[in-house]
Structures are given as structure tokens and as C-alpha cells.
Write an enzyme that holds these catalytic residues in place. Structure first.
Site, short mmCIF file in Angstrom:
data_model
loop_
_atom_site.label_atom_id
_atom_site.label_comp_id
_atom_site.label_asym_id
_atom_site.label_seq_id
_atom_site.Cartn_x
_atom_site.Cartn_y
_atom_site.Cartn_z
N ASN A 58 -17.25 -14.93 11.61
CA ASN A 58 -15.61 -15.42 11.46
C ASN A 58 -15.46 -15.49 9.67
O ASN A 58 -16.35 -15.33 8.62
CB ASN A 58 -15.38 -16.84 11.59
CG ASN A 58 -16.34 -18.25 11.20
OD1 ASN A 58 -17.30 -17.94 11.02
ND2 ASN A 58 -15.86 -19.33 11.21
N GLU A 60 -12.97 -16.48 7.11
CA GLU A 60 -11.81 -17.13 6.74
C GLU A 60 -11.39 -17.14 5.35
O GLU A 60 -11.98 -15.99 4.71
CB GLU A 60 -12.54 -18.56 7.11
CG GLU A 60 -12.39 -19.57 7.91
CD GLU A 60 -13.41 -21.27 7.77
OE1 GLU A 60 -12.92 -21.29 6.75
OE2 GLU A 60 -13.39 -21.53 8.54
N CYS A 69 -11.12 -15.00 13.63
CA CYS A 69 -12.60 -15.38 14.50
C CYS A 69 -13.97 -14.74 14.77
O CYS A 69 -13.67 -13.22 14.35
CB CYS A 69 -11.92 -15.72 16.16
SG CYS A 69 -10.91 -17.37 15.85
N GLU A 71 -14.53 -13.38 16.99
CA GLU A 71 -15.34 -12.51 18.61
C GLU A 71 -14.39 -11.36 18.23
O GLU A 71 -14.55 -10.27 18.48
CB GLU A 71 -15.05 -12.98 19.92
CG GLU A 71 -15.57 -14.80 20.25
CD GLU A 71 -15.28 -16.21 19.04
OE1 GLU A 71 -14.48 -15.75 17.98
OE2 GLU A 71 -15.54 -16.73 19.86
N CYS A 108 -12.12 -19.22 21.41
CA CYS A 108 -10.51 -19.44 21.29
C CYS A 108 -9.54 -18.47 22.51
O CYS A 108 -9.92 -17.68 22.84
CB CYS A 108 -10.44 -19.90 20.13
SG CYS A 108 -9.78 -18.37 18.96
N CYS A 111 -8.74 -15.14 21.40
CA CYS A 111 -10.23 -14.60 21.00
C CYS A 111 -10.24 -13.62 23.03
O CYS A 111 -10.55 -12.70 23.36
CB CYS A 111 -11.47 -15.13 20.90
SG CYS A 111 -11.33 -15.00 18.99
N1 THU Z 1 -13.55 -19.77 15.51
C1 THU Z 1 -14.68 -18.59 15.73
O1 THU Z 1 -14.64 -17.84 15.31
N2 THU Z 1 -13.79 -18.16 17.56
C2 THU Z 1 -13.52 -19.59 17.38
O2 THU Z 1 -13.97 -18.70 18.71
C3 THU Z 1 -13.31 -20.35 17.44
C4 THU Z 1 -12.86 -20.80 15.78
C5 THU Z 1 -13.47 -20.11 13.91
C6 THU Z 1 -12.23 -20.03 13.53
C7 THU Z 1 -12.06 -20.57 12.25
O3 THU Z 1 -12.95 -19.93 11.30
C8 THU Z 1 -13.30 -21.77 12.37
O4 THU Z 1 -13.82 -21.38 14.07
C9 THU Z 1 -12.71 -22.90 12.99
O5 THU Z 1 -11.82 -22.83 13.73
#
Ligand code: THU
Length: 158
Positions: A58, A60, A69, A71, A108, A111
Site C-alpha cells: 500500500n 499512502e 491499496c 492489491e 477491500c 480491489c
Molecule cells: N489497504 C490495502 O492496501 N488493502 C486492502 O485490502 C485494505 C486496505 C490499505 C489502504 C490503506 O493504506 C490502509 O490499508 C488502511 O486502510
């Protein structure tokens, strides 16, 4: 119509070597996540049909909605490095701010839609391997089962 999620919950030691290797690639990538705002690290490792493994974490952003994310980072990287190569499996690992967890994480909603697109592109199953740093592993034979009644390319054709 009855919709069932065919999820297998497997003890970590019972996971076969190939799946375990993909999961280990995701676990090893957790330290590469850029998650300074949530502290929630996620890593995905995809195996391609040519046996290449591509990881994503991920990413940010100070402008929070810009974050991506793990994925979708992994799918985009794979498609850029090896366009047209099918993704046979994806392992997803995570570490919450509180430290190593025991319960697996499922992708999520956004994704899941991206996984559907990949499925539509390759027309073959994309296995999901989900795990925290400890505890059991969840296996799902085809990621498309995570998004029943999905909007897909064929819907655009009417
Ligand atoms: N996140 C992912 O990378 N994948 C997921 O399936 C769920 C959430 C990340 C997004 C954000 O950077 C952090 O997790 C918190 O939501």
C-alpha cells in the site's frame, strides 16, 4: 439463487510449498509498505502464468484519498511488467498498527473490482491466499467469488 463463499481455512503448516512461497513473498514485502498515516501495512504478491512473482504494497499519500491499496499496486505492476500474462494467484498479507495479527485480511471493495477486471482480461481463475503474520490461512479458489453480481466489461455492452 443462493450465493456461497467457498473459503478454505487451512493451518499455516498445511499450506503447500508453492502457495507458501507466494505468501512468504507478501510477508517479506510488508516492510516496504508506505503507510505513515494509517500505520496499517498491506502487501500483495501475485504469481503470473510464466511463474514470475510481482509484489505490491500500500502506498499512502498526505492527501489521503490518493493512497492506493497493495492489491491494486501489485496488479498494476504485473500488468505493466508482463502485459497479457495471466495472474494465477495473489497472496495478501498485512500488519496492523498494533503489531502482528492472527486473522487473515480479505481485499477491500475497490480491489475486488480490480480483481474482477483482471479476471475478465484473462478469463481464468485467480486464486487468493490470505493471511496475517500468524494464524490460519484462507484460500479462495477464484477471487471473482468475492464480488457477486459484479459490474463487468460485458455490462458495458448492454
Ligand atoms: N489497504 C490495502 O492496501 N488493502 C486492502 O485490502 C485494505 C486496505 C490499505 C489502504 C490503506 O493504506 C490502509 O490499508 C488502511 O486502510
Amino acid at each position: 439463487m443462493k450465493l456461497e463463499l467457498l473459503l478454505d481455512e487451512v493451518p499455516r503448516h498445511a499450506v503447500d510449498p508453492a502457495r507458501r512461497a507466494l505468501l512468504d513473498a507478501a510477508l517479506a514485502a510488508l516492510d516496504q509498505a508506505h503507510a505513515p498515516y494509517s500505520g496499517f501495512r498491506v502487501a500483495a504478491a501475485v504469481r503470473l502464468a510464466n511463474d514470475t512473482v510481482v509484489v505490491g504494497t500500500n502506498q499512502e499519500n498526505a492527501s489521503y484519498p490518493v493512497g492506493i491499496c497493495a492489491e491494486r499496486v501489485a496488479l498494476s505492476a504485473a500488468s505493466s511488467i508482463a502485459p497479457g500474462e495471466a495472474v494465477t494467484a495473489m497472496a495478501v498479507a498485512y500488519r496492523p498498527p498494533s503489531g502482528p495479527a492472527k486473522v487473515p485480511l480479505a481485499p477491500c471493495g475497490m480491489c475486488r473490482q480490480a480483481l474482477m477486471e483482471q479476471h475478465a482480461r484473462q478469463q481464468s481463475p485467480l486464486e487468493l491466499i490470505m493471511a496475517a503474520e500468524e494464524g490460519d490461512v484462507w484460500l479462495l479458489a477464484d477471487a471473482r467469488d468475492l464480488l457477486p453480481l459484479a459490474f463487468t466489461p460485458s455490462d458495458l455492452r448492454g
